[in-house]
Design a protein around this motif. Structure first.
Motif, PDB file in Angstrom:
ATOM      1  N   ARG A  30      -7.655  31.238  16.829  1.00 22.33           N
ATOM      2  CA  ARG A  30      -6.273  31.878  16.801  1.00 22.33           C
ATOM      3  C   ARG A  30      -6.278  31.664  14.943  1.00 22.33           C
ATOM      4  NH1 ARG A  30      -4.269  26.447  19.408  1.00 22.33           N
ATOM      5  NH2 ARG A  30      -3.996  27.905  21.954  1.00 22.33           N
ATOM      6  N   GLY A  31      -7.593  31.769  13.947  1.00 23.60           N
ATOM      7  CA  GLY A  31      -7.734  31.387  12.727  1.00 23.60           C
ATOM      8  C   GLY A  31      -7.428  30.294  11.838  1.00 23.60           C
ATOM      9  N   GLN A  32      -6.894  29.566  12.414  1.00 20.88           N
ATOM     10  CA  GLN A  32      -6.973  28.226  12.211  1.00 20.88           C
ATOM     11  C   GLN A  32      -7.730  27.371  11.415  1.00 20.88           C
ATOM     12  OE1 GLN A  32      -4.652  26.647  15.635  1.00 20.88           O
ATOM     13  NE2 GLN A  32      -2.876  28.103  15.160  1.00 20.88           N
ATOM     14  N   VAL A  33      -9.169  27.704  12.114  1.00 22.40           N
ATOM     15  CA  VAL A  33     -10.262  26.769  11.270  1.00 22.40           C
ATOM     16  C   VAL A  33     -11.598  27.904  11.346  1.00 22.40           C
ATOM     17  CG1 VAL A  33      -9.872  24.557  12.642  1.00 22.40           C
ATOM     18  CG2 VAL A  33     -11.392  25.896  14.304  1.00 22.40           C
ATOM     19  N   GLY A  34     -12.480  27.300  10.657  1.00 23.64           N
ATOM     20  CA  GLY A  34     -13.756  28.366  10.382  1.00 23.64           C
ATOM     21  C   GLY A  34     -14.666  28.066  11.299  1.00 23.64           C
ATOM     22  N   TRP A  35     -16.086  28.663  11.313  1.00 21.32           N
ATOM     23  CA  TRP A  35     -17.102  28.634  12.609  1.00 21.32           C
ATOM     24  C   TRP A  35     -16.918  27.164  12.380  1.00 21.32           C
ATOM     25  CZ3 TRP A  35     -17.678  29.437  17.308  1.00 21.32           C
ATOM     26  CH2 TRP A  35     -19.350  29.847  17.448  1.00 21.32           C
ATOM     27  N   ASN A  36     -18.373  27.295  11.278  1.00 21.87           N
ATOM     28  CA  ASN A  36     -18.463  25.791  10.893  1.00 21.87           C
ATOM     29  C   ASN A  36     -18.424  24.552  11.744  1.00 21.87           C
ATOM     30  OD1 ASN A  36     -20.505  27.426   9.393  1.00 21.87           O
ATOM     31  ND2 ASN A  36     -19.072  26.710   7.072  1.00 21.87           N
ATOM     32  N   GLU A  37     -16.763  24.535  11.569  1.00 29.52           N
ATOM     33  CA  GLU A  37     -16.201  23.229  12.073  1.00 29.52           C
ATOM     34  C   GLU A  37     -16.798  23.698  13.731  1.00 29.52           C
ATOM     35  OE1 GLU A  37     -12.481  21.675  11.323  1.00 29.52           O
ATOM     36  OE2 GLU A  37     -11.884  23.506  10.044  1.00 29.52           O
ATOM     37  N   VAL A  38     -16.155  24.691  13.901  1.00 27.86           N
ATOM     38  CA  VAL A  38     -17.522  25.013  16.045  1.00 27.86           C
ATOM     39  C   VAL A  38     -18.238  24.411  16.535  1.00 27.86           C
ATOM     40  CG1 VAL A  38     -17.000  26.207  17.588  1.00 27.86           C
ATOM     41  CG2 VAL A  38     -15.561  26.612  16.141  1.00 27.86           C
ATOM     42  N   GLN A  39     -19.207  24.385  14.378  1.00 32.46           N
ATOM     43  CA  GLN A  39     -20.955  24.708  15.393  1.00 32.46           C
ATOM     44  C   GLN A  39     -21.105  23.793  14.802  1.00 32.46           C
ATOM     45  OE1 GLN A  39     -22.459  27.328  12.268  1.00 32.46           O
ATOM     46  NE2 GLN A  39     -23.784  28.323  14.122  1.00 32.46           N
ATOM     47  N   GLU A  40     -20.385  22.245  13.927  1.00 31.09           N
ATOM     48  CA  GLU A  40     -20.829  20.963  13.962  1.00 31.09           C
ATOM     49  C   GLU A  40     -21.005  20.764  15.166  1.00 31.09           C
ATOM     50  OE1 GLU A  40     -22.410  19.446  11.697  1.00 31.09           O
ATOM     51  OE2 GLU A  40     -22.891  21.565  11.202  1.00 31.09           O
ATOM     52  N   ARG A  41     -19.474  21.102  15.987  1.00 33.71           N
ATOM     53  CA  ARG A  41     -18.957  20.022  17.233  1.00 33.71           C
ATOM     54  C   ARG A  41     -20.077  20.672  18.087  1.00 33.71           C
ATOM     55  NH1 ARG A  41     -16.515  16.023  18.543  1.00 33.71           N
ATOM     56  NH2 ARG A  41     -17.421  15.978  21.046  1.00 33.71           N
TER      57      ARG A  41
END
Lengths: 330, 401
Positions: A30-41
């Motif tokens: 939804r464009g609410q967080v960046g890819w870096n945050e996803v990648q960390e998780r």
């Protein structure tokens, strides 16, 4: 000979994403967080899964393919002559979907990136890595063929390209490649049964894909009863063959193999976590009908069909059952 | 003679931000402005009274209720303004989504977490941990609001029992199973779960809806084509027939996006569905976006033959517009692509209706609708698509005048 009393344990294919990762990927969508945050998780989820398997003494480690959007995508991306559109098709009789590969010209190996298949570098854990990819027959069957007039040629070319993928995975340090071949056993209502020639082509394609690395390849079947083709499967010159016990008519099944028999013995499609006692008892019963050099306990298919905590509990049950069998086998 | 090719909605509309946020917290100025802009477009005459009531309401539960009512009114007006003949329940604005909304009302069910559907899309999956029973009415309040505000014919879409079972885990009934084989035990448990849902959840709900004045209930069963096996299809028929038994009401089925095997197996079993007046199905998704009313262009509609040849004698709700992202080519005069959407032209819709009618064989048996609910499209896109369906149906009527 390794005795049946010490069965191995594997995971199979895509594992579930955690609720935290799911939340982040949805927010990313939804464009609410960046890819870096996803990648960390993603990294954290993968490490936790690896630690779980390591702690349970799994023979092979799977990264859970948590970055994969569906079971077909990494292979599709690594082949030339295969493209993809926006068309999603149902993944067999599940409520999940995959992006349909479209064969537009001669199939070969395209750009291969091992990181697209396995996140080996993510964790300091050293182990035997296992990667699951669709086998050549299922990949061909599940693709839309816009190029080949003869489907057998498509199958052969996919098998040759997959052989190179398998080679490269092994060169990269992968110890076991699972060729997932649900199409060998999934025969939905009104679909014609396999003719001998079609079966022969399908199995020949598997042999081509496994080729020089046959001792590092297993063929896993699921979503259907392997009964009608079981002995041919067991005769394949590969390290092992897997069956989905939740689709298998156990009252009629019999056969033998000099390789591994992978029992899909926990149900990836039900939330009920199987008791280790029950798994051990059932494995013993099956092994009386299916003789094998080695027994491996596994989920019947990808555990992504249940939420993460349940998937992890099922992995634990498999490990406990393996231990029970080791202690109790007469 | 009744009007040919009546146009119906089929399911959900997307929810505006003020509907989503308004049930969690007081509305912001931006939300109110957005709601006001659409109120003008949809001619919601008492907007200011209604929005003031929402803004003044301090209690979250009461505010949510007012937001639901307002959003339902918008949905109804959107459908009415587009010219639809049947406006359903205004785009299911009071439901989270079709599965979750129903499951929340069922005792014995518990949500376990999310599982992947595709890419970064997931669905929340529940498990039966006890015998299932209806905890409270599922659709009744929404139907009351619809009845109060609708100016056209309505129908109530409900999620069918087979789909509720198929999309859930089934621990309780599996534990009670006695069959020796693993597959047989799962099948036995599935049947018991389904018949319990029918008896203890769906039938009481239909009874309430019929008593409240519902004349047409659409049973949504998207999962029915997931398992193209005799056991599952027979189970679906058994569940359906038990669901509708004894009710004096029109029933229709909505099914969409079948597995690779398509609608073939459903076509074989459809004639066995008691009181099933209509099958509303998705076709545009599998069709070409080129003009023409012959087989070569209208390939997406071919499976209607299977239903007719199989002996289904009821109406068809023919899906004539795509409801998902579109990435194909559009032929001259067949529509236009706007971002990730195709807006099908009235002429393309006419051709689809005309070809479908040829296959059905009787124009009086053809209704037209989007393939499925328009919840993934914006209201702007949905309005354009629906208006064009109405225009396309009018063009098709000219062919039969």
């Amino acid at each position: 000979m390794r005795k049946l009393m010490c069965p191995g344990v594997h995971l199979s294919g895509l594992h579930s994403r955690s609720e935290a990762l799911i939340g982040l990927t949805r927010a990313f969508d939804r464009g609410q967080v960046g890819w870096n945050e996803v990648q960390e998780r993603l990294k954290l989820d993968t490490m936790q899964l690896l630690e779980l398997q390591h702690g349970l003494n799994f023979d092979y480690l799977s990264d859970g393919a948590l970055t994969w959007q569906d079971p077909m995508r990494p292979l599709t991306r690594s082949l030339s002559g295969v493209t993809y559109g926006a068309r999603y098709s149902r993944w067999f009789d599940t409520n999940t979907f995959y992006q349909k590969p479209i064969v537009t010209r001669e199939v070969g190996l395209g750009e291969f990136d091992v990181d697209g298949f396995v996140q080996k570098s993510i964790s300091p854990i050293i182990g035997n890595w296992k990667v699951s990819i669709p086998g050549p027959f299922s990949f061909s069957e599940l693709s839309e063929n816009e190029f080949y007039e003869d489907p057998e040629e498509l199958l052969r070319d996919v098998a040759r390209a997959e052989r190179q993928v398998v080679d490269k995975l092994v060169e990269s340090g992968v110890s076991l490649v699972q060729l997932s071949e649900p199409c060998l056993v999934y025969r939905p209502y009104r679909k014609k049964p396999f003719g001998p020639e079609e079966l022969d082509s399908a199995l020949s394609a598997v042999k081509i894909a496994a080729n020089a690395n046959a001792s590092k390849v297993i063929v896993h079947t699921f979503f259907g009863d392997p009964g009608p083709v079981l002995q041919e499967l067991l005769n394949l010159p590969v390290a092992g063959v897997g069956v989905d016990l939740y689709e298998t008519d156990l009252s009629t099944i019999h056969g033998n193999t000099r390789g591994q028999l992978v029992l899909g013995i926990v149900d990836s499609r039900e939330s009920h976590v199987e008791e280790p006692d029950w798994i051990a008892k059932t494995a013993k019963q099956v092994s009386r009908r299916l003789e094998a050099k080695e027994l491996v306990l596994a989920p019947n298919t990808d555990l992504r069909h249940v939420p993460r905590n349940i998937a992890d509990q099922k992995a634990q049950s498999l490990a406990k059952a393996s231990k029970l069998l080791t202690e109790d086998w007469p | 003679m009744e009007k040919l090719f009546p146009v119906q909605e089929i399911g959900s509309l997307s929810k505006p931000r003020w509907r989503i946020e308004g049930i969690r917290r007081p509305l912001s100025t931006v939300d109110v402005e957005d709601a006001e802009a659409w109120a003008d477009r949809l001619t919601v005459r008492d907007f200011h009274d209604r929005i003031n009531a929402v803004l003044k309401e301090p209690d979250t539960k009461n505010r949510s209720r007012l937001v639901f009512q307002l959003s339902t009114l918008y949905g109804l007006r959107l459908f009415e303004n587009a010219g639809l003949d049947n406006i359903g329940v205004g785009g299911e604005q009071q439901r989270v989504e079709m599965y979750e909304h129903a499951i929340k009302a069922i005792e014995g069910m518990e949500f376990l977490g999310h599982v992947q559907s595709f890419d970064y899309k997931y669905f929340k999956k529940a498990v039966a941990l006890g015998e299932v029973k209806r905890r409270h009415p599922i659709y009744l309040q929404e139907f009351g609001d619809v009845k109060e505000n609708s100016r056209s014919q309505v129908k109530v879409p409900i999620t069918g029992p087979y789909t509720l079972v198929e999309w859930s885990f089934n621990e309780f009934y599996l534990r009670r199973g006695s069959a020796s084989g693993l597959k047989q035990r799962k099948q036995e448990a599935k049947r018991e779960f389904l018949l319990n849902i029918v008896q203890n959840v769906i039938r009481p709900e239909i009874r309430d809806l019929v008593d409240a004045g519902a004349k047409w209930i659409q049973i949504d069963e998207p999962a029915v084509t997931t398992h193209p096996e005799p056991f599952d299809l027979e189970l679906f028929v058994e569940g359906w027939n038990e669901t509708v038994r004894g009710f004096n009401c029109k029933f229709s089925d909505h099914t969409c996006y079948p597995s690779e095997i398509g609608y073939k197996v459903l076509a074989e079993y459809a004639p066995k569905l008691d009181k099933c007046s209509q099958l509303a199905l998705e076709f545009a998704n599998r069709d070409s976006a080129r003009l023409g009313a012959d087989k070569s262009e209208r390939v997406g509609y071919e499976s209607i033959r299977d239903f007719v040849d199989g002996g289904f004698g009821g109406e068809f709700g023919v899906g004539v517009v795509h409801v998902h992202d579109f990435s194909g080519e559009v032929g001259y005069g067949a529509g236009r692509v706007l971002g990730r959407n195709i807006i099908e032209s009235p002429e393309l819709i006419r051709d689809r209706i005309v070809y479908a009618t040829k296959l059905v064989g009787d124009p009086a048996k053809v209704w037209v609708n989007p393939d499925c609910g328009l919840r993934t499209r914006t209201w702007e896109t949905s309005s354009s698509k629906l208006s064009n369906i109405v225009k396309g149906a009018a063009l098709a009527r000219e062919e039969y005048s």
